[in-house]
Design a protein around this motif. Structure first.
Motif, PDB file in Angstrom:
ATOM      1  N   PRO A 247      38.889  -7.928 -17.943  1.00  0.00           N
ATOM      2  CA  PRO A 247      38.042  -6.896 -18.571  1.00  0.00           C
ATOM      3  C   PRO A 247      38.207  -6.850 -20.082  1.00  0.00           C
ATOM      4  N   ILE A 248      39.444  -7.123 -20.565  1.00  0.00           N
ATOM      5  CA  ILE A 248      39.646  -7.097 -22.023  1.00  0.00           C
ATOM      6  C   ILE A 248      38.796  -8.200 -22.672  1.00  0.00           C
ATOM      7  N   THR A 249      38.816  -9.404 -22.058  1.00  0.00           N
ATOM      8  CA  THR A 249      38.029 -10.519 -22.604  1.00  0.00           C
ATOM      9  C   THR A 249      36.540 -10.163 -22.612  1.00  0.00           C
ATOM     10  N   ILE A 250      36.093  -9.542 -21.514  1.00  0.00           N
ATOM     11  CA  ILE A 250      34.668  -9.187 -21.418  1.00  0.00           C
ATOM     12  C   ILE A 250      34.306  -8.193 -22.517  1.00  0.00           C
ATOM     13  N   VAL A 251      35.099  -7.142 -22.661  1.00  0.00           N
ATOM     14  CA  VAL A 251      34.820  -6.115 -23.662  1.00  0.00           C
ATOM     15  C   VAL A 251      34.780  -6.742 -25.055  1.00  0.00           C
ATOM     16  N   ARG A 252      35.777  -7.564 -25.323  1.00  0.00           N
ATOM     17  CA  ARG A 252      35.868  -8.214 -26.620  1.00  0.00           C
ATOM     18  C   ARG A 252      34.641  -9.075 -26.906  1.00  0.00           C
ATOM     19  N   GLY A 253      34.261  -9.889 -25.888  1.00  0.00           N
ATOM     20  CA  GLY A 253      33.096 -10.764 -26.026  1.00  0.00           C
ATOM     21  C   GLY A 253      31.848  -9.961 -26.348  1.00  0.00           C
ATOM     22  N   HIS A 254      31.628  -8.879 -25.618  1.00  0.00           N
ATOM     23  CA  HIS A 254      30.444  -8.048 -25.845  1.00  0.00           C
ATOM     24  C   HIS A 254      30.431  -7.489 -27.252  1.00  0.00           C
ATOM     25  N   ILE A 255      31.572  -6.982 -27.683  1.00  0.00           N
ATOM     26  CA  ILE A 255      31.603  -6.332 -28.999  1.00  0.00           C
ATOM     27  C   ILE A 255      31.401  -7.371 -30.104  1.00  0.00           C
ATOM     28  N   GLU A 256      31.995  -8.562 -29.908  1.00  0.00           N
ATOM     29  CA  GLU A 256      31.834  -9.602 -30.923  1.00  0.00           C
ATOM     30  C   GLU A 256      30.377 -10.039 -31.081  1.00  0.00           C
ATOM     31  N   LEU A 257      29.662 -10.014 -29.948  1.00  0.00           N
ATOM     32  CA  LEU A 257      28.269 -10.494 -29.982  1.00  0.00           C
ATOM     33  C   LEU A 257      27.265  -9.405 -30.340  1.00  0.00           C
ATOM     34  N   MET A 258      27.739  -8.175 -30.632  1.00  0.00           N
ATOM     35  CA  MET A 258      26.828  -7.075 -30.923  1.00  0.00           C
ATOM     36  C   MET A 258      25.987  -7.388 -32.171  1.00  0.00           C
ATOM     37  N   GLY A 259      24.707  -7.190 -32.043  1.00  0.00           N
ATOM     38  CA  GLY A 259      23.812  -7.480 -33.175  1.00  0.00           C
ATOM     39  C   GLY A 259      23.164  -6.227 -33.699  1.00  0.00           C
ATOM     40  N   GLU A 260      21.937  -6.380 -34.213  1.00  0.00           N
ATOM     41  CA  GLU A 260      21.241  -5.248 -34.834  1.00  0.00           C
ATOM     42  C   GLU A 260      20.297  -4.539 -33.865  1.00  0.00           C
ATOM     43  N   ASP A 261      19.918  -5.234 -32.810  1.00  0.00           N
ATOM     44  CA  ASP A 261      18.911  -4.690 -31.905  1.00  0.00           C
ATOM     45  C   ASP A 261      19.436  -3.470 -31.148  1.00  0.00           C
TER      46      ASP A 261
ATOM     47  N   ALA B 187      22.514  -0.824 -26.885  1.00  0.00           N
ATOM     48  CA  ALA B 187      22.674   0.209 -25.864  1.00  0.00           C
ATOM     49  C   ALA B 187      23.158  -0.422 -24.564  1.00  0.00           C
ATOM     50  N   GLU B 188      22.621  -1.619 -24.254  1.00  0.00           N
ATOM     51  CA  GLU B 188      23.032  -2.320 -23.029  1.00  0.00           C
ATOM     52  C   GLU B 188      24.500  -2.741 -23.146  1.00  0.00           C
ATOM     53  N   THR B 189      24.854  -3.279 -24.335  1.00  0.00           N
ATOM     54  CA  THR B 189      26.254  -3.687 -24.543  1.00  0.00           C
ATOM     55  C   THR B 189      27.193  -2.493 -24.369  1.00  0.00           C
ATOM     56  N   ARG B 190      26.782  -1.384 -24.966  1.00  0.00           N
ATOM     57  CA  ARG B 190      27.576  -0.169 -24.863  1.00  0.00           C
ATOM     58  C   ARG B 190      27.813   0.214 -23.391  1.00  0.00           C
ATOM     59  N   ARG B 191      26.750   0.090 -22.607  1.00  0.00           N
ATOM     60  CA  ARG B 191      26.859   0.450 -21.193  1.00  0.00           C
ATOM     61  C   ARG B 191      27.862  -0.488 -20.482  1.00  0.00           C
ATOM     62  N   LEU B 192      27.722  -1.782 -20.778  1.00  0.00           N
ATOM     63  CA  LEU B 192      28.613  -2.763 -20.138  1.00  0.00           C
ATOM     64  C   LEU B 192      30.072  -2.536 -20.544  1.00  0.00           C
ATOM     65  N   VAL B 193      30.243  -2.275 -21.851  1.00  0.00           N
ATOM     66  CA  VAL B 193      31.608  -2.071 -22.342  1.00  0.00           C
ATOM     67  C   VAL B 193      32.240  -0.842 -21.698  1.00  0.00           C
ATOM     68  N   LEU B 194      31.475   0.235 -21.643  1.00  0.00           N
ATOM     69  CA  LEU B 194      32.011   1.461 -21.023  1.00  0.00           C
ATOM     70  C   LEU B 194      32.331   1.215 -19.548  1.00  0.00           C
ATOM     71  N   ASP B 195      31.480   0.428 -18.907  1.00  0.00           N
ATOM     72  CA  ASP B 195      31.693   0.079 -17.510  1.00  0.00           C
ATOM     73  C   ASP B 195      33.019  -0.659 -17.333  1.00  0.00           C
ATOM     74  N   GLU B 196      33.233  -1.653 -18.179  1.00  0.00           N
ATOM     75  CA  GLU B 196      34.475  -2.429 -18.097  1.00  0.00           C
ATOM     76  C   GLU B 196      35.685  -1.551 -18.411  1.00  0.00           C
ATOM     77  N   LEU B 197      35.527  -0.694 -19.418  1.00  0.00           N
ATOM     78  CA  LEU B 197      36.645   0.194 -19.764  1.00  0.00           C
ATOM     79  C   LEU B 197      36.962   1.124 -18.599  1.00  0.00           C
ATOM     80  N   GLY B 198      35.897   1.602 -17.917  1.00  0.00           N
ATOM     81  CA  GLY B 198      36.102   2.456 -16.744  1.00  0.00           C
ATOM     82  C   GLY B 198      36.883   1.708 -15.666  1.00  0.00           C
ATOM     83  N   ARG B 199      36.522   0.428 -15.490  1.00  0.00           N
ATOM     84  CA  ARG B 199      37.217  -0.413 -14.500  1.00  0.00           C
ATOM     85  C   ARG B 199      38.692  -0.574 -14.878  1.00  0.00           C
ATOM     86  N   MET B 200      38.915  -0.834 -16.183  1.00  0.00           N
ATOM     87  CA  MET B 200      40.300  -0.967 -16.650  1.00  0.00           C
ATOM     88  C   MET B 200      41.080   0.322 -16.412  1.00  0.00           C
ATOM     89  N   GLN B 201      40.390   1.418 -16.707  1.00  0.00           N
ATOM     90  CA  GLN B 201      41.040   2.724 -16.500  1.00  0.00           C
ATOM     91  C   GLN B 201      41.487   2.873 -15.039  1.00  0.00           C
TER      92      GLN B 201
END
Ligand SMILES: Nc1ncnc2c1ncn2[C@@H]1O[C@H](COP(=O)(O)OP(=O)(O)OP(=O)(O)O)[C@@H](O)[C@H]1O
Ligand SMILES: [Mg+2]
Length: 463
Positions: free
Chosen positions: A260-274, A279-293
């Protein structure tokens, strides 16, 4: 002082006291016997004198029959032992003495002779001489028809005779000393042999660090010391496996959290301007963080499960527990929810932990059923056992997975797609085991699965 020296010192002290005591006792007994023997000797000599006086030899024809002459004849015939001397007194002065030279001459002591010559009847006494104390007997003698007065003096040199005793005691003491030294040497060697394994245990214990628990003590024989070694080795086995378990736990946890850490990191690194993509990245990241929790929370529960404070047992109403857990479960998913049975009983258990376990089972059941399928909760109790179960009519557990699904981070072959970490059943098992119980699985592939927690209850639970 080492244990070896201390044990030996005590043993030697006891032996020394025993030997000294027996030497002293021997010496006293021998001295008493000697006193007795010398008194007997005096009595015996007196008897011999009487017998001689009564015999015709005392006054052979043609020889003088004075007291002095008669006593002289007696002394000629009668030889003293080396610790004795005899002499005669005639008219207040020493006259004859036995042939053998005594250790000390008493007949030359005028005071002693004068005192003895005053005796009118046989008398005994003790006198101090140059060779220690002496027992003496004096027998006054008068001869019928002869005017003179005489006496026979028998002297037994007590201390002189006691020299023999001292010799005996001396030899005994020397032998005792030698025996003591020998016992000390043998004791030192034997104690060393006996204590060697103990020393080995100590050295092994010193060498065992947290990192190397592989060392074991070589156990020989079947005595107490060997038992100590075996106990020590068993303790090391337990420690080693406990440490290994802990290491595995940390390895597993680290490994599982890395994804999950790798996934979160990957998503945040690839965040662009759109904004939409973000919003989709944010959802995925929160999802992964919830899983980690969830994983971290579950790991904490598992880590605590071995500790004494893991359970907070109290009076737990199994009926309430079953019904309330069912009520909490209903909103989770669209299933046909049922209550199989309710045990109307209060038992001593940790209700919150049991509810936590039931909810884990419910979450599994939900995950492995589809809408419209059935999930049931139930509880029952016998004299010694309480059972709590979650039953579903889902896909069931495949045979190849049944043995491993209770291990942590182990998931079944029927759950490759879902986001479970494989900790749920490990927690259920830990909670059941903390209550002294176990988890049973009853499943038919394609028809469903029933997970039952069986925990022992005190007899006569409150119905
Ligand atoms: N009711 C069930 N029906 C079929 N399979 C089940 C059921 N419950 C558990 N399993 C199998 O047992 C495995 C282990 O379950 P467990 O609860 O330990 O982990 P998980 O549910 O995969 O993950 P987690 O509980 O950590 O979210 C599951 O992956 C699944 O294969
Ligand atoms: Mg689960």
């Amino acid at each position: 002082m080492s244990a070896r020296a201390r044990i030996l010192a005590w043993v030697l002290l006891v032996v020394l006291l025993a030997l000294a005591g027996s030497l002293l006792a021997t010496r006293t007994v021998l001295h008493n016997q000697l006193d007795q023997r010398l008194d007997n000797e005096i009595a015996h000599e007196t008897g011999k004198l009487r017998a001689f006086l009564a015999s015709p030899d005392a006054r052979p024809a043609g020889q003088p029959a004075t007291v002095e002459a008669v006593l002289g004849r007696h002394l000629e015939r009668n030889l003293p032992e080396k610790y004795e001397t005899f002499f005669s007194i005639s008219d207040g002065a020493a006259s004859r003495r036995s042939a053998i030279e005594p250790p000390v001459r008493l007949d030359t002591d005028p005071k002693f002779v004068a005192e003895l010559s005053r005796a009118t009847s046989p008398a005994y006494g003790t006198v101090t001489t140059a060779v220690g104390s002496a027992r003496y007997g004096v027998v006054p003698v008068t001869i019928e028809g002869s005017p003179g007065r005489g006496a026979l003096v028998i002297v037994e040199f007590v201390d002189h005779a006691a020299g023999e005793i001292n010799d005996v005691v001396g030899v005994m003491a020397a032998m005792s000393g030698a025996a003591l030294v020998l016992a000390g040497l043998i004791g030192w060697l034997v104690a060393g042999r006996i204590l060697a394994p103990v020393r080995e245990v100590r050295l092994a214990a010193e060498q065992i660090g947290e990192t190397d628990l592989s060392r074991r003590i070589e156990v020989r024989g079947s005595d107490d010391v060997a038992a100590l070694g075996r106990t020590f080795n068993t303790m090391l086995d337990r420690l080693e496996s406990a440490f290994a378990g802990q290491r595995d736990f940390i390895d597993d946890a680290g490994h599982e959290l890395r994804t999950p850490i790798t996934i979160v990191r990957g998503h945040i690194e690839l965040m662009g301007e759109d904004p939409e993509e973000n919003a989709e990245t944010r959802r995925l990241v929160l999802d992964e963080l919830g899983r980690m929790q969830r994983i971290v929370d579950d790991l904490l529960v598992l880590a605590k499960s071995g500790n004494p404070g893991f359970l907070a047992p109290g009076e737990t109403d199994l009926a309430d527990l079953t019904v309330e857990t069912l009520a909490k479960s209903r909103p989770l998913a669209d299933r046909v929810w049922r209550l199989d049975a309710v045990a109307e009983v209060k038992v001593r258990a940790d209700g919150q932990r049991l509810a936590q376990a039931l909810l884990q089972l419910v979450s599994n059941a939900v995950r492995h059923t589809s809408p419209g399928e059935e999930i049931a909760l139930g509880s029952e109790v016998t004299a010694t056992t309480a059972r709590l179960w979650v039953r579903d009519t889902g896909e069931g557990v495949p045979p190849d997975s049944r043995s491993r699904i209770f291990d942590r981070f182990k998931r079944g072959s029927n759950s490759s797609g879902d986001d479970g970490a494989g900790l749920g059943l490990a927690i259920v098992a830990a909670i059941a085991e903390a209550h002294g119980g176990r988890v049973l699985l009853d499943t038919v592939p394609g028809e469903g699965a029933t997970f039952t927690m069986e925990i022992p209850v005190a007899e006569g639970a409150d119905r």
